[in-house]
Design an enzyme around this catalytic site. Structure first.
Site, short mmCIF file in Angstrom:
data_model
loop_
_atom_site.label_atom_id
_atom_site.label_comp_id
_atom_site.label_asym_id
_atom_site.label_seq_id
_atom_site.Cartn_x
_atom_site.Cartn_y
_atom_site.Cartn_z
N LYS A 10 0.81 -1.22 0.00
CA LYS A 10 0.00 0.00 0.00
C LYS A 10 0.85 1.27 0.00
O LYS A 10 2.05 1.24 0.28
CB LYS A 10 -0.92 -0.01 1.23
CG LYS A 10 -1.95 -1.14 1.20
CD LYS A 10 -2.83 -1.05 2.44
CE LYS A 10 -3.90 -2.10 2.47
NZ LYS A 10 -4.75 -1.98 3.68
N TYR A 50 -12.48 -2.16 -3.81
CA TYR A 50 -13.01 -2.15 -2.44
C TYR A 50 -14.53 -2.03 -2.40
O TYR A 50 -15.10 -1.66 -1.37
CB TYR A 50 -12.35 -1.03 -1.63
CG TYR A 50 -10.91 -1.33 -1.30
CD1 TYR A 50 -10.57 -2.30 -0.37
CD2 TYR A 50 -9.87 -0.67 -1.95
CE1 TYR A 50 -9.26 -2.60 -0.08
CE2 TYR A 50 -8.54 -0.96 -1.66
CZ TYR A 50 -8.25 -1.93 -0.72
OH TYR A 50 -6.94 -2.22 -0.42
N ASN A 113 -1.79 0.17 7.05
CA ASN A 113 -1.24 -1.09 7.54
C ASN A 113 -0.37 -1.82 6.52
O ASN A 113 -0.16 -3.01 6.60
CB ASN A 113 -2.35 -1.98 8.11
CG ASN A 113 -3.38 -2.36 7.07
OD1 ASN A 113 -3.19 -2.16 5.87
ND2 ASN A 113 -4.48 -2.93 7.53
N HIS A 116 -2.15 -5.44 1.66
CA HIS A 116 -3.44 -6.11 1.52
C HIS A 116 -3.14 -7.51 1.01
O HIS A 116 -2.23 -7.71 0.21
CB HIS A 116 -4.32 -5.40 0.47
CG HIS A 116 -5.42 -6.28 -0.05
ND1 HIS A 116 -6.64 -6.36 0.57
CD2 HIS A 116 -5.48 -7.13 -1.11
CE1 HIS A 116 -7.42 -7.23 -0.09
NE2 HIS A 116 -6.72 -7.71 -1.12
N GLU A 127 -9.27 -10.89 -7.56
CA GLU A 127 -8.36 -9.75 -7.37
C GLU A 127 -7.19 -9.79 -8.35
O GLU A 127 -6.81 -8.76 -8.91
CB GLU A 127 -7.87 -9.71 -5.92
CG GLU A 127 -8.99 -9.38 -4.95
CD GLU A 127 -8.62 -9.46 -3.48
OE1 GLU A 127 -9.46 -9.09 -2.66
OE2 GLU A 127 -7.49 -9.88 -3.15
#
Length: 139
Positions: A10, A50, A113, A116, A127
């Site tokens: 990310k 998302y 964080n 993913h 995905e």
């Protein structure tokens, strides 16, 4: 059983030049990176990716975060890759993540964080297909 999973490094991690360090943790865990590219996720891509969270209060912030800087999208391969990578990532909240996990090592907070990973084999296929064609994956 060898399987594939999908990973995103990310923006919070790419902004801090952590791609190589994250990849080292992935590879040390016995997973192979069989496809990888750095992209600037568009708002449309982030919203589609998302969409499952569309009704949740954090959706807008999540889309904004994921489009704020480049990300590294990856296909990982290995034995039980989905479960293995989820273990390697660590808990969503880095304060609860086990020592040595990506999120314990690098995440800033719950929202930033660092990574993913797919939560199931079915979602991994979906995905992966959003960002890679089969001929871009070198097993």
């Amino acid at each position: 059983m060898t399987e594939r999973t999908f990973s995103i490094i990310k923006p919070d991690a790419t902004k801090r030049n952590l791609t190589g360090k994250v990849n080292a943790v992935i590879e040390d865990a016995g997973l192979r990176i069989v496809a990888q590219r750095r992209i600037q996720m568009t708002e449309a891509q982030a919203k589609a990716f998302y969409e499952v969270h569309k009704e949740r209060p954090f959706y807008g912030e999540l889309v904004a975060t994921m489009t704020s800087a480049p990300v590294v999208v990856q296909v990982l391969e290995g034995d039980n890759a989905v479960a293995r990578y989820r273990e390697v990532m660590g808990a969503t909240n880095p304060e609860q993540a086990a020592d040595g996990t990506i999120r314990k090592l690098f995440a800033l907070n719950v929202g930033e964080n660092s990574v993913h990973g797919s939560d199931s084999q079915d979602n991994a296929k979906i995905e992966i297909a959003q960002f890679f064609t089969e001929d871009q994956i070198v097993g």
